[in-house]
Scaffold this active site. Structure first.
Site, PDB file in Angstrom:
ATOM      1  N   GLY A  41       1.138  -1.095   0.252  1.00  0.00           N
ATOM      2  CA  GLY A  41       0.539  -0.314   0.333  1.00  0.00           C
ATOM      3  C   GLY A  41       0.718   1.468  -0.158  1.00  0.00           C
ATOM      4  O   GLY A  41       0.523   1.668  -0.940  1.00  0.00           O
ATOM      5  N   ALA A  42       1.444   1.758   0.893  1.00  0.00           N
ATOM      6  CA  ALA A  42       2.983   2.994   1.083  1.00  0.00           C
ATOM      7  C   ALA A  42       3.976   2.347   2.292  1.00  0.00           C
ATOM      8  O   ALA A  42       3.419   0.845   2.902  1.00  0.00           O
ATOM      9  CB  ALA A  42       1.844   3.914   1.600  1.00  0.00           C
ATOM     10  N   MET A  43       4.661   3.207   2.166  1.00  0.00           N
ATOM     11  CA  MET A  43       5.442   3.008   2.364  1.00  0.00           C
ATOM     12  C   MET A  43       6.290   4.257   3.887  1.00  0.00           C
ATOM     13  O   MET A  43       6.483   5.265   3.822  1.00  0.00           O
ATOM     14  CB  MET A  43       6.845   2.475   2.250  1.00  0.00           C
ATOM     15  N   GLU A  44       6.495   4.351   5.277  1.00  0.00           N
ATOM     16  CA  GLU A  44       7.115   5.406   5.766  1.00  0.00           C
ATOM     17  C   GLU A  44       7.950   5.672   6.085  1.00  0.00           C
ATOM     18  O   GLU A  44       8.738   6.784   6.833  1.00  0.00           O
ATOM     19  CB  GLU A  44       6.356   5.240   7.276  1.00  0.00           C
ATOM     20  N   ASN A  45       9.441   5.978   5.311  1.00  0.00           N
ATOM     21  CA  ASN A  45      10.226   6.111   5.010  1.00  0.00           C
ATOM     22  C   ASN A  45      10.576   7.502   5.431  1.00  0.00           C
ATOM     23  O   ASN A  45       9.414   8.342   5.261  1.00  0.00           O
ATOM     24  CB  ASN A  45      10.713   6.364   3.313  1.00  0.00           C
ATOM     25  N   HIS A  91      -2.006   6.437   8.573  1.00  0.00           N
ATOM     26  CA  HIS A  91      -1.402   5.598   8.936  1.00  0.00           C
ATOM     27  C   HIS A  91       0.480   5.273   9.048  1.00  0.00           C
ATOM     28  O   HIS A  91       1.269   5.436   9.549  1.00  0.00           O
ATOM     29  CB  HIS A  91      -1.709   3.750   8.071  1.00  0.00           C
ATOM     30  N   GLU A  92       0.097   6.130   7.790  1.00  0.00           N
ATOM     31  CA  GLU A  92       1.687   6.134   6.915  1.00  0.00           C
ATOM     32  C   GLU A  92       2.375   7.466   8.374  1.00  0.00           C
ATOM     33  O   GLU A  92       3.613   7.231   8.228  1.00  0.00           O
ATOM     34  CB  GLU A  92       2.199   6.311   5.694  1.00  0.00           C
ATOM     35  N   HIS A 142       3.346   6.553  11.677  1.00  0.00           N
ATOM     36  CA  HIS A 142       4.988   5.613  11.773  1.00  0.00           C
ATOM     37  C   HIS A 142       6.241   6.896  12.124  1.00  0.00           C
ATOM     38  O   HIS A 142       6.664   5.984  13.014  1.00  0.00           O
ATOM     39  CB  HIS A 142       5.287   4.804  10.491  1.00  0.00           C
TER      40      HIS A 142
END
Ligand code: TRP
Ligand code: ZN
Length: 882
Positions: free
Chosen positions: A269-273, A305-306, A309
């Site tokens: 879905g996505a990434m919290e970099n 959500h991201e 994080h």
């Protein structure tokens, strides 16, 4: 180059701290389509907590090593060794050193979408869980925290936008060339899985944000050229998320910029970099013409959500990947709470529990069951599961239920305080709640260790003579892979005793205690509770709000359930009472179908639904949820074994027709009463109206009457937004074979330039419960709109077919299994993560009737016996068959 041994099982019990730490990382990345040069300068030092005199061992994958230098001097070939997955520096001096490593990578050939790759020409990265090792040699583990400075260089024409973690420090052109560069510095130490960079031709929208303490943050969302007009909702959701985290948890943003980039090719879905979230564009782009209400809700939830994080995941990260739920379960809980506050809390809870049951309960009752915190893995990518995410969130929710609002917040505050800047464990997380509340959470910790869905059987008896009400509770913990014997768990049983007039009776336990917040704490295998001063026979409303993720059985009668459906003050249980009636009916109707007998009476269900539909006090979004019957997989799970998907489908379909007829007046009234006025808005109230209206449209059409179908056609043709248009199209696709093809063709014609909408079109066709669907799906794999290289297309067409088309995936001739197994094998060499996920569709194969079970097993064995499988697919197939 020496080959590595077979991938080994990694065990939690083998954890050792790193031997070397990395303080700073300087990366110089010179972007090139096929030969990107990465120069990494790592400041390393021996870890006092590590093994003395250790070599420096770095992870690597698919890298071409060009040079290694230690403290400025090139290393002799004998001083280091390279394998396919590591670089070892032998006998380094046992003091701080600087290691400089130059590698070449090919982003265009990176089809795994892990590490540095290209999506529609844009350079982007995905490093969680173990992708950074595909960019440079590094101790690729989350407990190595370093400060990163990244210089990104590219052709100006090819990548005018260059983004990295942290704040922009410097940028300019490279003299005498057509190239430019940007230097980004991230002051917050982080594990390498949070590293990211992006380079490409992108449009953007920006907005300023002022934090609670008055610090200014520049927010940016970057999208493919021409799509900036569709990023507005995501920006709005981001700002609301930032504000909410300040208010609900006291968490403020900690850098000058926060960027989001949407890419078309993404495994998840996505990434919290850190400060550079990278998203699947499906969870960023939205407009009324192209996105449904559900899409808007998903975007809001995933943006949140991201963002969340940043504190739960980034500022406090995980010691090792076994602790994945430390950040994921907690962050899912936080995004659920955010959406509950932004929208309707009961409706959000219903949606979350539906998801939990359909995905996590299914996982927990099959061969892939594992604890929220696993103790061993062969491939970590396979543990980004519903159990880690969704059950992990439920465990956090139970902590809050047990400790109360304030006790929970005190625990969270202590956690942020105590562990900021650290790579933490579940034990440390729980210790914060124990310490802040003076509570003993030893038994509670079993939720992280024991897999499987606990079963809770509750028997209530009212004794008129003693005016008491007794609850006998028994918990059963069914065996799961590797866990045959289990200890009793702590289960918060939230309940009410509903009196005949619908009001809750006081909860006075016979030991004189008052149950706090209506929660009983069940901690023994068999546990009894007696309430006194109960003058009338109550109906117990059990597991209110679905406070505990358990499978509950009770001695409530159908009339009791109808009563709760009408009167329960807990909206979740009002919904759940109706679902229970429907589920019991559908199981009985499926059995009748198989036996050739006539269907049972649906009268109690009709009564409960009628009461809901005619109660003016209820939120339409809630009513729509009540009207939506348990899914075919819900019914299959309830039946448990010798499942026949055709019989389930037939029973459910017949019931929908029965309900459409029986509830016709109420449904027609709802349909016309909720006709929208004004332009489309994605807010929860407007969405709720559409949801109920479209649920009515659907149930009425299930009767098959010409007038009802005609209403759907008009709805489709006159829709001014995607929610209505696509709802109508779905009804036609599933229930109106004569109107189906023209409607599908018109829809495609209108949206063929828009891949995300085409995904809906693909997914819908994959769901049609008719024998021709497999051929249709096969045909669509050759359609110009389809691409095996794009995960969204694959998930839309083949993922939907295998996970959401019970009758056709489980075709009695086994062709559905064969097709999906073939696809898994074809995908595996390109994108193992995607292939392994697709194979997850087989997870409930053992519950099938013997014929299908045998055919499914044959296909699983064929996959298992194929040589050269990725670790991802090899692991899933082995565990599925075990
Ligand atoms: N951490 C991501 C999340 O927010 C999950 C994720 C994104 C991921 N991309 C991934 C996990 C690739 C594994 C591989 O939940
Ligand atoms: Zn996450």
């Amino acid at each position: 180059m020496p080959r590595d041994a077979e991938p080994q099982t990694v065990r939690l019990s083998d954890y050792l701290p790193p031997d070397w730490l990395v303080d700073t990382v300087h990366l110089d990345v010179r972007l090139h389509p096929t030969a990107t040069r990465v120069i990494a300068r790592l400041a390393l030092r021996p870890n006092p907590a590590g093994r003395e005199g250790s070599p420096i061992v770095l992870d690597g994958d698919d890298l071409m090593l060009k040079s290694v230098a230690l403290d400025g001097r090139p290393l002799a070939g004998t001083a280091y060794a390279e394998t396919r997955s590591s670089l070892t520096i032998f006998a380094p001096p046992q003091r701080p050193v600087v290691l400089e490593i130059e590698t070449l990578i090919d982003p265009s050939a990176n089809t795994k979408l892990m590490g540095l790759y290209r999506s529609s020409g844009t350079y982007c990265t995905q490093c969680e869980a173990e992708g950074f090792r595909r960019i440079t040699y590094f101790p690729d583990r989350p407990d190595v925290l370093a400060v990163y400075t990244t210089r990104i260089e590219a052709e100006q024409a090819e990548a005018p936008v260059l983004l990295g973690n942290g704040n922009l420090q410097e940028s300019g052109t490279v003299e005498g060339t057509t190239r430019h560069y940007a230097i980004w510095h991230d002051p917050w130490p982080k594990p390498c899985y949070l590293f990211a960079l992006v380079g490409g031709k992108l449009d953007r929208i920006t907005e300023p944000y002022l934090t609670a303490t008055g610090k200014k943050v520049e927010l940016g969302i970057y999208v493919e050229p021409g799509k900036a007009g569709r990023a507005g909702y995501a920006m709005d959701a981001l700002k609301r998320s930032m504000r909410w985290d300040e208010e609900a948890f006291g968490c403020e943003y900690d850098l000058d910029v926060f960027n989001i980039v949407a890419v078309a090719d993404f495994n998840m879905g996505a990434m919290e970099n850190k400060s550079l979230n990278i998203f699947n564009d499906k969870y960023v782009l939205a407009s009324p013409e192209t996105a449904t209400d559900a899409d808007y809700a998903h975007i809001e939830g995933i943006i949140a959500h991201e963002y969340f994080h940043n504190w739960t995941g980034n500022r406090i990260t995980c010691r090792d990947w076994f602790q994945l739920c430390l950040k994921e379960g907690l962050t899912v809980f936080r995004d659920q709470e955010f959406s509950s506050d932004q929208r309707s809390r009961p409706v959000k809870r219903i949606a979350d529990v539906r998801l939990l049951k359909s995905h996590q309960f299914a996982e927990d009752s099959g061969p892939l069951a594992h604890p929220v915190r696993p103790t061993a893995y062969r491939e970590i990518n396979n543990f980004y599961t519903a159990t880690v995410y969704e059950k992990g969130a439920e465990v956090v929710r139970m902590l809050k239920t047990l400790l109360g609002e304030e006790g929970f917040r005190a625990g969270m505050d202590l956690y942020f305080d105590r562990h900021d800047g650290q790579a933490a464990t579940i034990e440390q997380f729980l210790a914060c709640f124990a310490d802040a509340n003076g509570a003993d959470l030893t038994q509670f910790a079993l939720w992280y260790a024991q897999s499987g869905t606990p079963e809770l059987d509750v028997r209530g008896t009212w004794d008129e003579a003693t005016r008491s009400f007794r609850l006998d509770v028994e918990q059963k913990l069914p065996p799961t892979p590797g866990q045959s014997d289990k200890q009793p768990m702590v289960i918060p049983l939230a309940l009410g005793l509903v009196g005949p007039d619908g009001t809750d009776l006081p909860l006075n336990l016979d030991d004189g205690s008052n149950t706090e917040r209506g929660v009983l704490v069940v901690s023994q295998r068999k546990h009894s509770f007696v309430f006194r001063d109960v003058d009338v026979r109550p109906v117990p409303s059990l597991n209110r709000g679905f406070a505990a993720p358990v499978k509950l059985t009770s001695n409530l009668s159908t009339p009791d359930l109808v009563f709760l459906a009408r009167h329960d003050s807990d909206p979740f249980n009002r919904f759940d009472a109706t679902q229970s009636i429907a589920l019991a009916y559908l199981v009985a109707a499926t059995r009748a179908q198989q036996a050739g007998a006539s269907a049972p009476s649906a009268a109690p269900l009709v009564e409960a639904l009628e009461a809901t539909l005619t109660d003016p006090s209820l939120d339409p979004a809630f009513v729509a949820q009540v009207l939506s019957l348990p899914s075919e997989t819900d019914i299959a799970r309830e039946i448990g074994r010798d499942v026949d998907p055709d019989a389930i489908h037939a029973a459910r379909r017949a019931l929908r027709g029965t309900l459409g007829e029986a509830l016709r007046p109420e449904l027609e009234t709802a349909y016309s009463r909720l006709r929208p006025a004004g332009v489309y808005a994605p807010d929860a109230t407007s969405a709720g109206g559409r949801a109920l209206r479209n649920a009515g449209l659907d149930l009425l059409a299930a009767t098959g009457s010409g007038a009802d179908i005609a209403r759907v056609v008009t709805h489709f043709e006159t829709a001014d937004n995607m929610t209505d248009r696509f709802s109508a199209l779905s009804v036609l696709a599933h229930g109106a074979p004569a109107e189906r093809e023209a409607a599908l063709a018109a829809f495609y014609e209108r949206f063929k330039g828009d891949p995300l909408v085409v995904d809906k079109w693909l997914a819908l066709q994959a769901q049609i419960a008719e024998p021709g669907t497999l051929e249709r799906v096969r045909g669509l794999t050759g359609h110009t709109a389809f691409a095996m290289t794009n995960p969204n297309r694959v998930r839309a067409l083949i993922g939907t077919f295998s996970a959401a088309n019970q009758t056709q995936f489980h075709r009695a001739d086994g062709d559905g299994y064969r097709f999906v197994a073939d696809t898994v094998l074809a995908l595996d060499p390109r994108n193992p993560q995607l292939a392994a996920r697709l194979l997850g569709a087989f997870k409930s194969w053992r519950a099938l009737e013997i014929r299908r079970r045998t055919l499914a097993e044959t296909e699983l064995r064929r996959v298992a016996e194929t040589s050269g499988l990725s670790p991802d697919v090899a692991d899933i197939v082995a565990r599925t068959l075990a």
